[in-house]
Design a protein around this motif. Structure first.
Motif, mmCIF file in Angstrom:
data_model
loop_
_atom_site.group_PDB
_atom_site.id
_atom_site.type_symbol
_atom_site.label_atom_id
_atom_site.label_comp_id
_atom_site.label_asym_id
_atom_site.label_seq_id
_atom_site.Cartn_x
_atom_site.Cartn_y
_atom_site.Cartn_z
ATOM 1 N N HIS A 238 29.425 32.399 31.427
ATOM 2 C CA HIS A 238 28.942 33.381 32.402
ATOM 3 C C HIS A 238 29.650 33.210 33.747
ATOM 4 N N ARG A 241 33.195 34.414 33.321
ATOM 5 C CA ARG A 241 33.348 35.809 32.941
ATOM 6 C C ARG A 241 33.419 36.737 34.159
ATOM 7 N N THR A 242 32.582 36.449 35.166
ATOM 8 C CA THR A 242 32.523 37.341 36.329
ATOM 9 C C THR A 242 33.855 37.413 37.074
ATOM 10 N N THR A 245 36.476 39.086 34.877
ATOM 11 C CA THR A 245 36.281 40.538 34.797
ATOM 12 C C THR A 245 36.828 41.238 36.036
ATOM 13 N N MET A 248 40.678 41.161 35.829
ATOM 14 C CA MET A 248 41.170 42.129 34.843
ATOM 15 C C MET A 248 40.958 43.560 35.319
ATOM 16 N N GLY A 249 39.847 43.801 36.005
ATOM 17 C CA GLY A 249 39.598 45.152 36.523
ATOM 18 C C GLY A 249 40.627 45.556 37.552
ATOM 19 N N GLU A 275 39.214 35.288 43.414
ATOM 20 C CA GLU A 275 38.520 35.094 42.144
ATOM 21 C C GLU A 275 39.223 34.050 41.280
#
Length: 451
Positions: A238, A241-242, A245, A248-249, A275
């Protein structure tokens, strides 16, 4: 389970008892009848002397053998001795003969083995035969054996009962341990301890109880570790992942040309860099925590915890919105790993800065009674009972999860480092009154490493 084994042991007891009974009966029979035979032989010899002297007296009185033979039998014979008087023509004049049959031949053979003998005496006009009464001897022998047979039967029954009881007590622990091991083999790795038994095999039960205790403890520890590992993987996934994400975004945004102006592209790159740093920070902390969890001995060295505290304050001060106050002696030498202890101190101070951003942070280091103690205090929002109970858990950030940056690994790392160094760490906090984190480590004695 052990019935056939127990039956064999019981039979062994009975056979051993039978062998002992036969040995005792045989030995006592031989001894008793050897003494009896010696007594009878003495009686035969005495009777022979009396018969010879009395026959000479009767002959001197001019009595014929037919006249004094009945007198000889009456005077010299008694319950254990038989006397028979024969003429010169081998005709029986007085007394009785012993009939020959299988029973008497067997008794006669046994009498010969035991040393019984008969005697003959020549008298005027004939011969006198003096012998033991074999019928009486056979009756006595049969009575003795019938008594011994009854006693032997009772002894065998007693041996069976005693042997059965001893066998049950002997194999009882084996049965208990065997049943318990079958329970473990069936998948129950938290076996119940066995009831203690007396006897030589009680050490087997005690050894099993020790193993059961260790197995139960190890099973509980394994279950706890597996639960922590599952939670660890889930939380790590978790936490990673944030930021992944987000990166990748923004990569998709750049690829699709959604942002094309230089200022926007710069902001995207800056965000992705932040990040990425966050992911790297989480991964580095995970690697450090995994290394600390390995059951390897710490590489002790003499470390000045006061100097490490000053280094941590100096490094974190630029990121503090308010003052960090440090009250520490010139030096406080402890035995620990320098890098690990510095990481623990920095994490504790950093945790206070993140979760109490509007509060000053006070660090007090003191030495007393052979112990160095460091207290990190803030006047922040504090923690409720649930947050305080889980403060040292991995990835736990309580109600501040959505408002404070962090991975939730700092205090978990600090706790493991302090415990590996032989110290303790504790936390005191209530809502609205701030938080105190206190760590204690034993001072190094004369600058020497612990043995």
């Amino acid at each position: 389970m052990f019935q056939s084994f127990g039956a064999r042991i019981t039979r062994s007891y009975v056979l051993l008892a039978l062998a002992l009974i036969l040995l005792v009966v045989g030995t006592s029979t031989v001894l008793a009848f050897l003494l009896y035979a010696a007594t009878l032989n003495d009686g035969v010899n005495s009777a022979t002397q009396r018969v010879t002297s009395r026959a000479a007296a009767f002959a001197g009185a001019h009595e014929t053998i037919a006249q004094f033979a009945p007198k000889l039998v009456g005077e010299a014979g008694h319950g254990r001795i038989e006397i028979a008087v024969y003429g010169t023509d081998r005709r029986l004049i007085a007394g009785k003969t012993q009939a020959e049959n299988a029973h008497r031949r067997a008794i006669g053979a046994l009498a010969t083995i035991l040393g019984l003998h008969r005697a003959t005496a020549r008298i005027p006009g004939g011969v006198v035969v003096i012998r033991p009464d074999l019928d009486r001897f056979g009756g006595l022998l049969l009575r003795y054996w019938s008594i011994m047979l009854a006693v032997g039967a009772l002894a065998l029954v007693a041996a069976w009962l005693v042997g059965r009881r001893i066998t049950r007590r002997a194999i009882g622990p084996l049965e208990d341990v065997s049943r318990a091991l079958h329970v473990v083999a069936a998948g129950d790795f938290q076996p119940q301890p066995l009831r203690g038994r007396s006897g030589e095999l009680r050490e087997l039960t005690e050894a099993y109880n020790d193993v059961a205790h260790r197995l139960t403890a190890e099973t509980a520890e394994r279950q706890r570790t597996e639960t922590q590992m599952r939670q660890f993987v889930a939380d790590a996934g978790h936490e990673l992942r944030t930021p992944l994400t987000v990166v990748m975004g923004y990569l998709d945004v750049l690829r699709d040309g959604v942002v094309s102006d230089p200022a926007g592209i710069s902001r995207v790159y800056e965000t992705m860099l932040d990040e990425s740093r966050r992911m790297r920070n989480v991964i580095e902390k995970l690697i450090l925590l995994a290394r600390l969890e390995r059951p390897l001995a710490i590489k002790h060295e003499i470390v000045d915890i006061a100097e490490l505290a000053r280094r941590a304050v100096k490094e974190l001060s630029p990121f503090a919105n308010n003052a960090i106050r440090l009250d520490a002696p010139a030096e406080a030498m402890v035995a620990s790993d320098s890098n690990e202890l510095y990481e623990a101190i920095k994490n504790i101070i950093d945790n206070a800065l993140k979760y109490a951003p509007a509060s000053d942070v006070e660090i007090v280091l003191a030495t007393a009674n052979g112990v160095a103690s460091m207290r990190v205090s803030d006047d922040g929002p504090g923690m409720d009972e649930q947050d305080r109970a889980h403060a040292f858990d991995r990835f736990y950030r309580g109600d501040a999860r959505t408002t404070a940056e962090g991975s939730g690994l700092g205090l978990a790392i600090a706790k493991r480092v302090i415990e590996r160094s032989g110290g303790n760490i504790s936390i005191e906090s209530t809502p609205g009154t701030g938080t105190n984190v206190t760590l204690t480590l034993p001072l190094s004695q004369n600058g020497e490493l612990p043995s």
